[in-house]
Scaffold this active site. Structure first.
Site, PDB file in Angstrom:
ATOM      1  N   HIS A 143       0.858  -1.164   0.000  1.00 14.69           N
ATOM      2  CA  HIS A 143       0.000   0.000   0.000  1.00 14.69           C
ATOM      3  C   HIS A 143       0.902   1.224   0.000  1.00 14.69           C
ATOM      4  O   HIS A 143       2.099   1.060  -0.139  1.00 14.69           O
ATOM      5  CB  HIS A 143      -0.936  -0.207   1.186  1.00 14.69           C
ATOM      6  CG  HIS A 143      -1.277   1.000   1.935  1.00 14.69           C
ATOM      7  ND1 HIS A 143      -0.433   1.591   2.810  1.00 14.69           N
ATOM      8  CD2 HIS A 143      -2.398   1.733   1.920  1.00 14.69           C
ATOM      9  CE1 HIS A 143      -1.043   2.641   3.324  1.00 14.69           C
ATOM     10  NE2 HIS A 143      -2.222   2.744   2.787  1.00 14.69           N
ATOM     11  N   ALA A 144       0.380   2.428   0.089  1.00 13.12           N
ATOM     12  CA  ALA A 144       1.132   3.620  -0.313  1.00 13.12           C
ATOM     13  C   ALA A 144       2.613   3.646   0.089  1.00 13.12           C
ATOM     14  O   ALA A 144       3.467   3.745  -0.782  1.00 13.12           O
ATOM     15  CB  ALA A 144       0.431   4.869   0.195  1.00 13.12           C
TER      16      ALA A 144
END
Lengths: 92, 138
Positions: A15-16
């Site tokens: 994820h980010a």
């Protein structure tokens, strides 16, 4: 050409922030590096682009495949393997 | 950052605590949230402050430098909220797919009204759903 398959243990997947670290580590190598989400049977994405890596939707326990082709493929394979299997230790 | 959080609150997606969590995230972890040229992704971990999944879209009149070596200055802040980790990853994947295409990203960055943004997103979802239907039938 080097090919590897690793399971992502990070609780938030790729994820980010882990995706940003992964793409930035991949970007240090001259070789072409592609990645796909094997669990989702996704298309291949450019491992050096955060956006492309994010499109794979890699969650915790998903397996990713990485294909590396170029002059520094051995080193890139070793470092990316270590990055993912160590759960990004010291990088997040 | 605060404007994107306020928009999430106004939309009934989060409580104001989520805005503070988003700001704390960027202060602790740095400018990695600038995920593409000109685009920052405001977000925090899933928490009780998230009431339902959603995003906000804030275009800045004055570009802002976040300290990212390649992607500054920022003109678009997308606020993302999801109630759990899995939906967060999948929302992010959809958003990344929307922004990964350069011409679509340019269209979105140039959009002057909410209607223009929505039109581009609806168009993406239409073609994206069609692509998935094709790959699903193979």
């Amino acid at each position: 050409m080097k090919q590897l398959r690793v399971k992502v243990m990070n609780t938030v997947g790729l994820h980010a922030r882990p995706a940003a670290v992964f793409a930035s580590e991949a970007g240090r190598f001259a070789s072409q590096i592609r990645v796909r989400n094997a669990t989702r049977n996704s298309p291949w994405a450019d491992a050096k682009s955060i956006l492309s890596v994010l499109t794979l939707g890699v969650e915790q326990h998903h397996e990713i495949e990485i294909v590396i082709d170029g002059p520094d493929e051995e080193q890139a394979a070793a470092e990316l393997q270590r990055l993912i299997s160590s759960d990004f230790v010291g990088k997040l | 950052m605060r404007a994107s959080g306020d928009a999430l609150v106004a939309g009934g997606i989060t409580t104001p605590a989520y805005t503070d969590q988003m700001i704390a995230t960027v202060e602790q972890l740095g400018p990695y949230i600038v995920i593409a040229p000109g685009i920052a992704l405001a977000h925090a971990r899933p928490s009780d402050a998230v009431l339902r999944p959603g995003l906000s879209w804030v275009t800045l009149a004055q570009p802002v430098r976040f300290g990212h070596k390649d992607n500054d200055p920022v003109t678009l802040v997308v606020g993302l909220a999801a109630p759990d980790s899995s939906s967060h990853v999948q929302a992010l994947a959809t958003l990344a797919g929307l922004l990964d295409d350069r011409s679509r990203r340019d269209t979105l960055l140039r959009a002057k009204t909410p209607r223009d943004v929505l039109a581009a997103i609806v168009e993406y979802e239409r073609t994206h759903a069609a692509t998935e239907a094709v790959s699903g039938s193979e």
